[in-house]
Design an enzyme around this catalytic site. Structure first.
Site, PDB file in Angstrom:
ATOM      1  N   VAL B  77      85.221 -48.995 -44.525  1.00 39.87           N
ATOM      2  CA  VAL B  77      84.825 -49.355 -45.882  1.00 39.87           C
ATOM      3  C   VAL B  77      85.316 -48.252 -46.814  1.00 39.87           C
ATOM      4  CG1 VAL B  77      82.813 -49.651 -47.383  1.00 39.87           C
ATOM      5  CG2 VAL B  77      82.784 -50.607 -45.069  1.00 39.87           C
ATOM      6  N   CYS B  78      85.998 -48.622 -47.881  1.00 44.15           N
ATOM      7  CA  CYS B  78      86.517 -47.638 -48.841  1.00 44.15           C
ATOM      8  C   CYS B  78      85.367 -46.902 -49.526  1.00 44.15           C
ATOM      9  CB  CYS B  78      87.374 -48.325 -49.895  1.00 44.15           C
ATOM     10  SG  CYS B  78      87.804 -47.245 -51.266  1.00 44.15           S
ATOM     11  N   VAL B  79      85.420 -45.576 -49.477  1.00 50.39           N
ATOM     12  CA  VAL B  79      84.287 -44.776 -49.976  1.00 50.39           C
ATOM     13  C   VAL B  79      84.072 -44.922 -51.482  1.00 50.39           C
ATOM     14  CG1 VAL B  79      85.679 -42.649 -50.174  1.00 50.39           C
ATOM     15  CG2 VAL B  79      83.201 -42.491 -49.972  1.00 50.39           C
ATOM     16  N   ALA B  82      82.656 -48.241 -52.173  1.00 44.11           N
ATOM     17  CA  ALA B  82      81.307 -48.303 -51.607  1.00 44.11           C
ATOM     18  C   ALA B  82      80.294 -47.594 -52.502  1.00 44.11           C
ATOM     19  CB  ALA B  82      81.301 -47.690 -50.210  1.00 44.11           C
TER      20      ALA B  82
END
Lengths: 101, 130
Positions: B77-79, B82
């Site tokens: 998941v892209c930080v 997110a």
């Protein structure tokens, strides 16, 4: 180099189908899935653009056609129906996959 | 063949995460390798364990988690995406002073470099979403 172009939005909602058709080069393929399967409807305003598109192979995802009630008789001739396994095969057979989102 | 998958759309939004899931499953069934599934933009919402869809509806989040467990998938998941959308793991909870985490099993939060690596390492990058 062969490219598989994928389009997932209806041509009546977004311009991605038209853009894809305008850019796809000979030897490439286009897969219509999700709402983009509406592009293969016979008698729709986009039909002249899609039908008889030379040099580019056109595919549509069977499950998405079925979910929208698009049966074979409602489809423009010459479009091949594939399932998800066929989608995977097309992705592997072409050198690149370009999503028109 | 090695595939990487990018998901840009949230669950239950349109159809992209369903398509991405079906594609990933079909690729695995055919014996292909999935190098990574990268969740970007609203796609990060696929990674919250707090969803409770009706029992007669597909559970998109659990479905990803189960597929990941079965096939040892790397689901990232892209930080930055997110943080904007409230997808939090233990590390992010501490770093940003939050009182809860909600990352679903099988997902991990990391950076965009993981997407670049996924594109470089895989034979094909297939993108799903809006």
């Amino acid at each position: 180099m062969s490219i598989l172009h994928t389009v997932n939005k209806s041509p009546f909602e977004k311009s991605s189908v038209g853009s894809c058709l305008a850019h796809a080069l000979e030897g490439s393929s286009i897969l219509f899935y999700e709402d983009a399967v509406y592009a293969v409807l016979k008698g729709a305003s986009i039909e002249p653009l899609v039908a008889g598109f030379d040099g580019v192979k056109l595919y549509a995802l069977g499950a998405d056609l079925k979910a929208r009630g698009i049966t074979d008789d409602k489809m423009i001739d010459g479009i091949e129906i594939v399932d998800y396994a066929g989608f995977v095969d097309l992705s592997a057979e072409h050198d690149k996959v370009q999503a028109w989102v | 063949m090695k595939f990487s998958i990018q998901v840009n759309e949230g669950p239950y939004q349109h159809q992209a995460t369903d398509s991405a899931y079906q594609f990933t499953k079909a690729a695995l069934e055919k014996g292909h390798e999935i190098f990574r599934v990268f969740f970007y933009h609203d796609g990060v919402n696929n990674g919250t364990k707090l969803t409770t869809p009706p029992q007669d509806d597909r559970n998109i989040v659990n479905r990803w988690s189960e597929l990941a467990e079965k096939h040892d998938l790397d689901m990232v998941v892209c930080v930055a995406a997110a943080q904007r959308r409230g997808i939090v793991d233990e590390g992010e909870m501490q770093r940003n002073g939050k009182d809860a985490e909600n990352i679903a099993p099988g997902f991990r939060i990391s950076g965009l470099g993981q997407l670049i690596e996924a594109a470089v390492q895989a034979d094909r990058l297939v993108v799903f979403g809006d």
